[in-house]
Write an enzyme that holds these catalytic residues in place. Structure first.
Site, PDB file in Angstrom:
ATOM      1  N   ASP A 110      -7.151   2.927  -3.209  1.00 11.24           N
ATOM      2  CA  ASP A 110      -7.901   2.965  -1.947  1.00 11.24           C
ATOM      3  C   ASP A 110      -8.210   4.427  -1.631  1.00 11.24           C
ATOM      4  O   ASP A 110      -7.298   5.243  -1.472  1.00 11.24           O
ATOM      5  CB  ASP A 110      -7.058   2.341  -0.823  1.00 11.24           C
ATOM      6  CG  ASP A 110      -7.804   2.254   0.507  1.00 11.24           C
ATOM      7  OD1 ASP A 110      -8.968   2.703   0.587  1.00 11.24           O
ATOM      8  OD2 ASP A 110      -7.204   1.730   1.487  1.00 11.24           O
ATOM      9  N   LYS A 118      -2.983   5.063  -2.616  1.00 13.59           N
ATOM     10  CA  LYS A 118      -4.026   5.834  -1.951  1.00 13.59           C
ATOM     11  C   LYS A 118      -4.438   6.968  -2.888  1.00 13.59           C
ATOM     12  O   LYS A 118      -3.574   7.576  -3.548  1.00 13.59           O
ATOM     13  CB  LYS A 118      -3.484   6.415  -0.645  1.00 13.59           C
ATOM     14  CG  LYS A 118      -3.129   5.364   0.393  1.00 13.59           C
ATOM     15  CD  LYS A 118      -4.383   4.729   0.939  1.00 13.59           C
ATOM     16  CE  LYS A 118      -4.069   3.799   2.102  1.00 13.59           C
ATOM     17  NZ  LYS A 118      -5.292   3.234   2.683  1.00 13.59           N
ATOM     18  N   SER A 127       0.869  -1.169   0.000  1.00 12.69           N
ATOM     19  CA  SER A 127       0.000   0.000   0.000  1.00 12.69           C
ATOM     20  C   SER A 127       0.910   1.223   0.000  1.00 12.69           C
ATOM     21  O   SER A 127       1.719   1.405   0.907  1.00 12.69           O
ATOM     22  CB  SER A 127      -0.860  -0.015   1.269  1.00 12.69           C
ATOM     23  OG  SER A 127      -1.641   1.158   1.340  1.00 12.69           O
ATOM     24  N   GLU A 148     -10.999   0.477  -3.589  1.00  6.50           N
ATOM     25  CA  GLU A 148     -11.293   0.200  -2.181  1.00  6.50           C
ATOM     26  C   GLU A 148     -11.958   1.400  -1.514  1.00  6.50           C
ATOM     27  O   GLU A 148     -11.488   2.534  -1.648  1.00  6.50           O
ATOM     28  CB  GLU A 148      -9.967  -0.156  -1.485  1.00  6.50           C
ATOM     29  CG  GLU A 148     -10.099  -0.530  -0.014  1.00  6.50           C
ATOM     30  CD  GLU A 148      -8.761  -0.959   0.596  1.00  6.50           C
ATOM     31  OE1 GLU A 148      -7.812  -1.276  -0.160  1.00  6.50           O
ATOM     32  OE2 GLU A 148      -8.655  -0.967   1.838  1.00  6.50           O
ATOM     33  N   LYS A 169      -0.990  -1.033  -4.550  1.00  2.03           N
ATOM     34  CA  LYS A 169      -2.183  -0.245  -4.208  1.00  2.03           C
ATOM     35  C   LYS A 169      -1.720   1.169  -3.943  1.00  2.03           C
ATOM     36  O   LYS A 169      -0.733   1.377  -3.233  1.00  2.03           O
ATOM     37  CB  LYS A 169      -2.839  -0.850  -2.951  1.00  2.03           C
ATOM     38  CG  LYS A 169      -3.697   0.090  -2.114  1.00  2.03           C
ATOM     39  CD  LYS A 169      -4.481  -0.697  -1.064  1.00  2.03           C
ATOM     40  CE  LYS A 169      -4.636   0.071   0.241  1.00  2.03           C
ATOM     41  NZ  LYS A 169      -5.353  -0.723   1.267  1.00  2.03           N
ATOM     42  N   LYS A 210      -9.678  -6.964   8.022  1.00  2.00           N
ATOM     43  CA  LYS A 210      -8.702  -6.521   9.022  1.00  2.00           C
ATOM     44  C   LYS A 210      -9.145  -7.050  10.379  1.00  2.00           C
ATOM     45  O   LYS A 210     -10.293  -6.854  10.782  1.00  2.00           O
ATOM     46  CB  LYS A 210      -8.631  -4.999   9.079  1.00  2.00           C
ATOM     47  CG  LYS A 210      -7.982  -4.365   7.851  1.00  2.00           C
ATOM     48  CD  LYS A 210      -7.948  -2.857   7.966  1.00  2.00           C
ATOM     49  CE  LYS A 210      -7.316  -2.235   6.724  1.00  2.00           C
ATOM     50  NZ  LYS A 210      -7.532  -0.779   6.667  1.00  2.00           N
ATOM     51  N   ASP A 233     -13.658  -1.858   2.890  1.00  7.98           N
ATOM     52  CA  ASP A 233     -12.745  -1.945   4.039  1.00  7.98           C
ATOM     53  C   ASP A 233     -13.516  -1.418   5.253  1.00  7.98           C
ATOM     54  O   ASP A 233     -14.202  -2.176   5.953  1.00  7.98           O
ATOM     55  CB  ASP A 233     -11.478  -1.121   3.726  1.00  7.98           C
ATOM     56  CG  ASP A 233     -10.514  -0.958   4.896  1.00  7.98           C
ATOM     57  OD1 ASP A 233     -10.846  -1.387   6.009  1.00  7.98           O
ATOM     58  OD2 ASP A 233      -9.417  -0.373   4.717  1.00  7.98           O
ATOM     59  N   GLY A 239      -3.943  -3.931   6.115  1.00  9.79           N
ATOM     60  CA  GLY A 239      -2.916  -3.580   7.088  1.00  9.79           C
ATOM     61  C   GLY A 239      -3.251  -2.269   7.769  1.00  9.79           C
ATOM     62  O   GLY A 239      -4.027  -1.466   7.236  1.00  9.79           O
TER      63      GLY A 239
END
Ligand code: OSB
Ligand code: MG
Length: 370
Positions: free
Chosen positions: A189, A164, A136, A214, A162, A263, A239, A291
């Site tokens: 995400d 952000k 990430s 995400e 991934k 998670k 998520d 994570g």
């Protein structure tokens, strides 16, 4: 089992690189560790994944500390407990506070597996010793910085990237990345940074062959996610919105997502995580392990969970060295050149907690007894 003492510790650990999401930038982690002990002196370790502030969810480290001290620890201490799978039910009267509950619950699983002399992943029913890993990558100061990060992680072997996104750092960044790396497994995400009115933006993202998007919309929403999913091709992965197996069942049923990020902290521990995994597996919905910038203890629990059958996609579980100069476990978590982590055969979480290092990093502690 009977838990005689619960020890809380806050450690302060600087990240090797800052990590930025749509809800903020983190440079220094404040991490709560939990150690449980039984009458025989056996111990288990857990990590609370609540952040420094209530920005990813309502939970945060000081809230979790308080609710454990005042409510959760007294519900568990001194009680005759059939097995680690029963620990969550003891704390049921407290609503929410799942990360706080998970810190205690996961520590009890480590203790139980150690007493049985088996690795936690086998005790949980894991089937896959080698787990696929992705990374990430936070929001960067420039596209050049992003390219450099991606290049480095691909060279290390990670199986998917991934990034952000947030308004102002989204379609353009994705388009440039896709142009530069046409064949990589890529996803984004948003950490709830958008609303349904942004549907055209997500339709634009559809062109870039993303594995998934995400949590585009509100952290507590499913309904609008279902509306968005109906308008785009790329699978939505939830998520923040999935806090229990019931949430997973409902989200899948209404078409709010086609993939779930699981998670441990967000769902309250290993018992509920297994139920989420099962709900998804029975419905052919892939799950992967998310994570929370964990230290080695939380990371080790994530690895154990990710060996369950339904974890078919690469997760956000990556090497200790991506986060810390020196982790608090020995050995540190390492990733193979194939971009995988191999679960260890040592009992419990399978890594040794570096006590002297934890001691040195501790900024406060509390010892709770029956
Ligand atoms: O949304 O997955 C998330 C980190 C902190 C809070 C939320 C998230 C994340 C990550 C980092 O994406 C995953 C990791 O490398 O630990
Ligand atoms: Mg996320």
């Amino acid at each position: 089992m009977k838990i005689d003492s619960i020890e809380l510790r806050e450690i302060s650990l600087p990240l090797v690189h800052f990590f930025e999401t749509s809800f903020g930038r983190t440079t220094q982690r404040r991490i709560m560790l939990v150690r449980v002990r039984d009458a025989d002196g056996a111990e288990g370790w857990g990590e609370c994944t609540a952040g420094e502030g209530p920005f990813y969810s309502e939970e945060w480290i000081d809230g979790a500390w308080g609710v454990i001290e005042q409510f959760l620890a007294p519900m568990v201490l001194g009680r005759e407990i059939e097995s680690a799978a029963h620990v969550s039910s003891l704390m049921k009267r407290v609503r929410g506070h799942r990360m706080a509950k998970a810190a205690i619950e996961t520590a009890c699983w480590d203790l139980e597996a150690k007493k049985l002399g088996v690795p936690l992943w086998r005790h949980l029913g894991g089937v896959r010793r080698e787990i696929p890993c992705g990374v990430s990558i936070g929001i960067q100061d420039s596209i050049e910085d992003l390219f450099a990060k991606v290049e480095k992680e691909l060279a290390a072997g990670y199986q998917r990237i991934k990034i952000k996104i947030k308004p102002g750092w989204d379609v353009e960044a994705v388009a440039r990345l896709r142009e530069r790396f046409p064949d990589i497994r890529l996803m984004v995400d948003a950490n709830s940074a958008y609303s349904l009115e942004d549907a055209p933006l997500f339709r634009a993202l559809d062109q870039h062959r993303l594995m998934m998007i995400e949590q585009p919309l509100a952290y507590d929403d499913m309904y609008d996610h279902a509306k968005l999913q109906a308008q785009i091709e790329t699978p939505i992965c939830l998520d923040e919105s999935i806090r229990s197996s019931d949430d997973a069942r409902k989200a899948i049923a209404i078409g709010a997502c086609r993939i779930i990020n699981l998670k441990l902290g967000r769902v309250g521990g290993h018992f509920e995580a297994r139920r989420v995994e099962r709900v998804c597996r029975e419905r052919n919905v892939p799950v992967w392990c998310g994570g929370m910038l964990e230290s080695g203890i939380g990371r080790a629990h994530n690895i154990a969970m990710a060996t369950l059958e339904g974890f078919t996609l690469p997760g956000d579980v990556s090497a200790s060295a991506r986060y810390w100069e020196e982790d608090i476990i020995d050995p540190p978590v390492e990733v193979t050149s194939r971009g995988t982590i191999i679960a260890r055969e040592d009992p419990g979480i399978g890594y040794e907690v570096k006590r002297a290092r934890v001691e040195m990093l501790t900024v406060r502690s509390a010892a709770l007894r029956a």
